[in-house]
Design a protein around this motif. Structure first.
Motif, short mmCIF file in Angstrom:
data_model
loop_
_atom_site.label_atom_id
_atom_site.label_comp_id
_atom_site.label_asym_id
_atom_site.label_seq_id
_atom_site.Cartn_x
_atom_site.Cartn_y
_atom_site.Cartn_z
N SER A 194 3.63 1.10 -7.51
CA SER A 194 4.32 0.32 -6.49
C SER A 194 5.27 1.19 -5.67
O SER A 194 5.49 0.91 -4.50
CB SER A 194 5.08 -0.84 -7.12
OG SER A 194 6.10 -0.32 -7.96
N PHE A 252 3.36 2.48 -2.75
CA PHE A 252 3.19 1.49 -1.68
C PHE A 252 4.44 1.42 -0.81
O PHE A 252 4.36 1.42 0.41
CB PHE A 252 2.92 0.09 -2.25
CG PHE A 252 1.69 0.01 -3.11
CD1 PHE A 252 0.49 0.57 -2.69
CD2 PHE A 252 1.73 -0.64 -4.32
CE1 PHE A 252 -0.65 0.47 -3.48
CE2 PHE A 252 0.60 -0.73 -5.10
CZ PHE A 252 -0.59 -0.18 -4.68
N GLN A 253 5.60 1.36 -1.44
CA GLN A 253 6.85 1.23 -0.70
C GLN A 253 7.11 2.47 0.14
O GLN A 253 7.50 2.38 1.29
CB GLN A 253 8.01 0.98 -1.65
CG GLN A 253 7.90 -0.38 -2.33
CD GLN A 253 8.83 -0.52 -3.51
OE1 GLN A 253 9.44 0.44 -3.96
NE2 GLN A 253 8.93 -1.74 -4.03
N GLY A 285 -5.90 -3.61 -2.05
CA GLY A 285 -4.55 -4.02 -2.45
C GLY A 285 -3.48 -3.26 -1.68
O GLY A 285 -2.48 -3.83 -1.23
N GLN A 297 -3.46 -4.49 1.94
CA GLN A 297 -2.78 -5.79 2.06
C GLN A 297 -1.26 -5.63 1.95
O GLN A 297 -0.51 -6.25 2.69
CB GLN A 297 -3.30 -6.76 0.99
CG GLN A 297 -4.71 -7.22 1.26
CD GLN A 297 -5.27 -8.05 0.11
OE1 GLN A 297 -4.72 -8.09 -0.99
NE2 GLN A 297 -6.40 -8.72 0.37
N PHE A 298 -0.82 -4.77 1.03
CA PHE A 298 0.62 -4.54 0.87
C PHE A 298 1.21 -3.95 2.16
O PHE A 298 2.23 -4.41 2.66
CB PHE A 298 0.87 -3.59 -0.31
CG PHE A 298 2.32 -3.25 -0.52
CD1 PHE A 298 3.13 -4.09 -1.27
CD2 PHE A 298 2.88 -2.11 0.04
CE1 PHE A 298 4.48 -3.79 -1.46
CE2 PHE A 298 4.21 -1.81 -0.15
CZ PHE A 298 5.01 -2.65 -0.90
N ARG A 356 1.30 -6.57 4.86
CA ARG A 356 2.41 -7.53 4.68
C ARG A 356 3.73 -6.92 5.13
O ARG A 356 4.52 -7.54 5.83
CB ARG A 356 2.51 -7.94 3.20
CG ARG A 356 1.55 -9.02 2.80
CD ARG A 356 1.93 -9.64 1.45
NE ARG A 356 2.22 -8.69 0.39
CZ ARG A 356 1.32 -8.15 -0.41
NH1 ARG A 356 0.05 -8.45 -0.28
NH2 ARG A 356 1.68 -7.31 -1.36
N LYS A 357 3.97 -5.65 4.73
CA LYS A 357 5.23 -5.00 5.08
C LYS A 357 5.34 -4.73 6.58
O LYS A 357 6.38 -4.96 7.18
CB LYS A 357 5.41 -3.69 4.29
CG LYS A 357 5.64 -3.90 2.83
CD LYS A 357 6.96 -4.61 2.58
CE LYS A 357 7.25 -4.71 1.12
NZ LYS A 357 8.53 -5.35 0.84
#
Length: 173
Positions: A2, A5-6, A40, A43-44, A47-48
């Motif tokens: 994660s 992703f961030q 995934g 999508q992340f 969204r961000k």
């Protein structure tokens, strides 16, 4: 994962994001494309970035359209301001319409080509190769200098020997 992703959303650079998320350079280089193709992760990121677009009212399409216009050299409205930091005031604020600078055109073209996958961004390997080359050239120069200094010492020794021999042959008188 994660944290990858961030960081990816923050840096907008998949390779650097993987490095910042403590992946090895080798893994980051090989896995970047794979990670970005992961549904995934897509999508992340969507969204961000979608949230940021909604908050700023700027869409990805608007940014890409502006990049394409800039890369093509199409005239647009520009704002030029100058600020006097000593007096802490704005000294000039002008708006004009004109083409982007060549520097801006090149930068926009590079981004567009990178997004299209037709231009690979420097992932640090090129920079590292340039540094290795510069270090090798410096080492060669130092070696040549040391050789020259050794030659000077040899020449001085030969000159001293010659002067001694000449001194023996000079009549004293």
């Amino acid at each position: 994962m994660s944290s990858y992703f961030q960081v990816s959303v923050k840096t907008n650079n998949a390779y650097q994001s993987a490095i910042n998320a403590d992946y090895s350079k080798a893994y980051a280089r090989n896995a970047t494309k794979f990670l970005l193709e992961n549904i995934g992760i897509q999508q992340f990121i969507h969204r961000k970035t979608g949230k940021a677009e909604a908050e700023t009212e700027i869409t990805t399409d608007m940014v890409i359209a502006n990049l394409l216009k800039t890369a093509a050299g199409i005239s647009s409205k520009h704002r030029l301001t100058t600020y006097d930091h000593l007096k802490q005031k704005l000294t000039s604020d002008k708006t004009y319409t004109g083409p982007p600078t060549v520097k801006d055109q090149v930068a926009a073209a590079q981004l567009v080509l990178q997004m299209a996958g037709k231009l690979k961004a420097d992932d640090g390997e090129l920079t590292n190769a340039k540094i290795r080359k510069a270090n090798a050239e410096a080492e060669i120069a130092e070696t040549k200098l040391a050789d020259l200094e050794d030659d000077k010492d040899d020449q001085m020794d030969a000159l001293t020997d010659m002067m001694s021999k000449l001194a023996k042959n000079v009549p004293r008188g």
